[in-house]
Scaffold this motif. Sequence first.
Motif, PDB file in Angstrom:
ATOM      1  N   ILE A 412       8.834   2.434   6.485  1.00 15.08           N
ATOM      2  CA  ILE A 412       8.123   3.651   6.891  1.00 15.08           C
ATOM      3  C   ILE A 412       8.752   4.813   6.135  1.00 15.08           C
ATOM      4  N   SER A 413       8.009   5.352   5.180  1.00 12.26           N
ATOM      5  CA  SER A 413       8.516   6.413   4.308  1.00 12.26           C
ATOM      6  C   SER A 413       7.666   7.662   4.490  1.00 12.26           C
ATOM      7  N   GLY A 414       8.274   8.680   5.049  1.00 12.44           N
ATOM      8  CA  GLY A 414       7.535   9.921   5.287  1.00 12.44           C
ATOM      9  C   GLY A 414       6.332   9.716   6.188  1.00 12.44           C
ATOM     10  N   GLY A 415       6.429   8.779   7.114  1.00 10.69           N
ATOM     11  CA  GLY A 415       5.331   8.490   8.031  1.00 10.69           C
ATOM     12  C   GLY A 415       4.302   7.526   7.498  1.00 10.69           C
ATOM     13  N   GLU A 416       4.443   7.104   6.237  1.00  5.08           N
ATOM     14  CA  GLU A 416       3.508   6.151   5.634  1.00  5.08           C
ATOM     15  C   GLU A 416       4.090   4.735   5.702  1.00  5.08           C
ATOM     16  N   ASN A 417       3.227   3.771   6.047  1.00  3.96           N
ATOM     17  CA  ASN A 417       3.660   2.373   6.085  1.00  3.96           C
ATOM     18  C   ASN A 417       3.586   1.760   4.693  1.00  3.96           C
ATOM     19  N   ILE A 418       4.654   1.098   4.289  1.00  4.43           N
ATOM     20  CA  ILE A 418       4.706   0.370   3.016  1.00  4.43           C
ATOM     21  C   ILE A 418       4.952  -1.098   3.323  1.00  4.43           C
ATOM     22  N   TYR A 419       4.047  -1.953   2.862  1.00 10.21           N
ATOM     23  CA  TYR A 419       4.184  -3.388   3.082  1.00 10.21           C
ATOM     24  C   TYR A 419       4.776  -4.012   1.826  1.00 10.21           C
ATOM     25  N   PRO A 420       6.006  -4.492   1.889  1.00 14.96           N
ATOM     26  CA  PRO A 420       6.702  -4.953   0.678  1.00 14.96           C
ATOM     27  C   PRO A 420       5.942  -6.008  -0.115  1.00 14.96           C
ATOM     28  N   ALA A 421       5.222  -6.897   0.551  1.00 16.27           N
ATOM     29  CA  ALA A 421       4.551  -7.990  -0.162  1.00 16.27           C
ATOM     30  C   ALA A 421       3.600  -7.468  -1.234  1.00 16.27           C
ATOM     31  N   GLU A 422       2.945  -6.356  -0.947  1.00 18.02           N
ATOM     32  CA  GLU A 422       1.995  -5.784  -1.910  1.00 18.02           C
ATOM     33  C   GLU A 422       2.719  -5.352  -3.183  1.00 18.02           C
ATOM     34  N   VAL A 423       3.842  -4.671  -3.021  1.00 13.87           N
ATOM     35  CA  VAL A 423       4.597  -4.176  -4.171  1.00 13.87           C
ATOM     36  C   VAL A 423       5.275  -5.327  -4.908  1.00 13.87           C
ATOM     37  N   GLU A 424       5.805  -6.269  -4.160  1.00 12.14           N
ATOM     38  CA  GLU A 424       6.492  -7.418  -4.764  1.00 12.14           C
ATOM     39  C   GLU A 424       5.555  -8.226  -5.662  1.00 12.14           C
ATOM     40  N   ALA A 425       4.324  -8.405  -5.208  1.00 13.81           N
ATOM     41  CA  ALA A 425       3.371  -9.196  -5.991  1.00 13.81           C
ATOM     42  C   ALA A 425       3.108  -8.557  -7.345  1.00 13.81           C
ATOM     43  N   LEU A 426       3.084  -7.239  -7.400  1.00 12.09           N
ATOM     44  CA  LEU A 426       2.840  -6.548  -8.665  1.00 12.09           C
ATOM     45  C   LEU A 426       4.074  -6.573  -9.562  1.00 12.09           C
ATOM     46  N   ILE A 427       5.247  -6.380  -8.977  1.00 15.41           N
ATOM     47  CA  ILE A 427       6.479  -6.409  -9.777  1.00 15.41           C
ATOM     48  C   ILE A 427       6.700  -7.803 -10.367  1.00 15.41           C
ATOM     49  N   ALA A 428       6.303  -8.831  -9.625  1.00 12.56           N
ATOM     50  CA  ALA A 428       6.511 -10.211 -10.087  1.00 12.56           C
ATOM     51  C   ALA A 428       5.776 -10.505 -11.382  1.00 12.56           C
ATOM     52  N   ASP A 429       4.785  -9.702 -11.718  1.00 14.77           N
ATOM     53  CA  ASP A 429       4.023  -9.926 -12.947  1.00 14.77           C
ATOM     54  C   ASP A 429       4.647  -9.262 -14.173  1.00 14.77           C
ATOM     55  N   ILE A 430       5.749  -8.545 -13.991  1.00 16.93           N
ATOM     56  CA  ILE A 430       6.439  -7.951 -15.138  1.00 16.93           C
ATOM     57  C   ILE A 430       7.118  -9.066 -15.932  1.00 16.93           C
TER      58      ILE A 430
END
Length: 512
Positions: A412-430
């Motif tokens: 929870i960053s500044g009141g916004e929810n961040i779901y790690p799986a979404e970000v991880e899936a994109l980073i994994a393609d680097i």
Amino acid sequence: MRTQGLGAWLPRRRLRSPEKTAVVFGENQRLTYRQLADRAEAVSAVLVEEGVGTGDTVAYLGENSPDFLVTLFGAVRMGAVFVPVNTRLAGPEIAHVLTDSRARVLIHDAVFDDRLDAIESGLASPPRRIRTGASGRNGEAGFDRRMDAAGPAPALVIAEPDAPAAVVYTSGTTGRPKGAVLTHENLTAVAVNTIIDYDVVSDDVALMISPLFHVASLGMGALPVVLKGGTLVLEKGFEAGRALDLVEQHRVTMISGVPTTFQLMADHPSWASTDISSLHTLTCGGSAVPDRILRAWEERGLSFSQGYGMTETSPGATSLAPHMTRAKQGSVGLPHFFTEVRVVDDEGRPVPAGTVGEIHVTGPNVFAGYLGLNEATRAAKTDDGWFRSGDLGYLDADGYLYICGRSKDMIISGGENIYPAEVEALIADIPGVTGVAVIGIPDDRWGEVPLAVLTVSQGTTVDTAAVRAHLDGQVARYKLPKDVVVVEALPRTASGKIVKAELRERFGASPI
């Protein structure tokens, strides 16, 4: 459904396909279904000699081998309960499993002698130890000789569907591992679900490179193949080049693993020259398959079946058919045939399609409860019998499930929810990224901000600027990691899942 339990499987296989190869192990060992059933009955006789009776627990500590399977089937056919022990556990952790499960007998590989010797004096009721192989610790007969000399097998115990068949300990990412009690119905249901949704047939040859003590390898790998009368190629561990050799040598049709498994195989020098034309089923769990791994296998004509589950669901809850891999990329699929999934809000009410909530699972594959932990069992299930996964996700309009992560992993960053799986899936393609975990770290301004912890291939350099540039425009800017840390290895459970609690302890105490 009354089936007489898992103990009846091998006798019935012996009748139907006695000379079919059931297990291939090492360079020379092959067992037919007749031999596998005979050895399981010999194990039952050995256990009776040790005073084991209906309801007693029999533990096994060892790498993948035929001994694992005959111990399982030998125990359940006489009404005992099987306890597979994670070979990666330290001595005190093994002591907890043996004590908590009240193991009467422990069958183990010789390599664990010292670890077991160190804890034995601290156990209130140490189990009787039988070492695999021909020789025991002090000159006594080992497991092989005990089976060879065993007397008549006890009669098959007719197990009720709700009778415990196994106790499988959770990964223990928070607190001590809990013993999930899996019944004969649970393990039968997950095997049937797997057969239906992955089209397992009697001609299949499954390469078992994941440890059988892990419930996915057991419940969705070994058991469905045995139920259908296929062949298991057992490996003690995973090495990409050897796995490719075995696929070609044994005309393997099925492999299960985690994304790293398939990446290492595709990156191996023998990849292009190995004949993998026999393969038709690749099942992957633990985390989403990065796009570059999908492409590598698609170039060889293969797509993945991806899925979602946990120990408490034996473990399969959902599966994504290979032909939907691209159409529903990022999804873990539909509920298994005899399983239901729903997504609910904090009040337990189902939420509309596309809305994130907690994932609940019900069906005959959902566990009976945690061994000796009534309060934890009640907390894990709703009043109407659904298992509370603790995972966050959403269902799309077609009923396909998407995972957003564990509820405790949400940032929870500044009141916004961040779901790690979404970000991880994109980073994994680097290119060059071999593993990724996104965690929240404290921040004076925003409360929490994302931190990406990576592993990378040799010779690769990936920094914060490169990761943020790759993500920019694909996700909201508040989801961009504040920092990136590269480590030698990510902490993982035996099933390949990243232990984020360890990363939070290491990196989350203060801002980087």
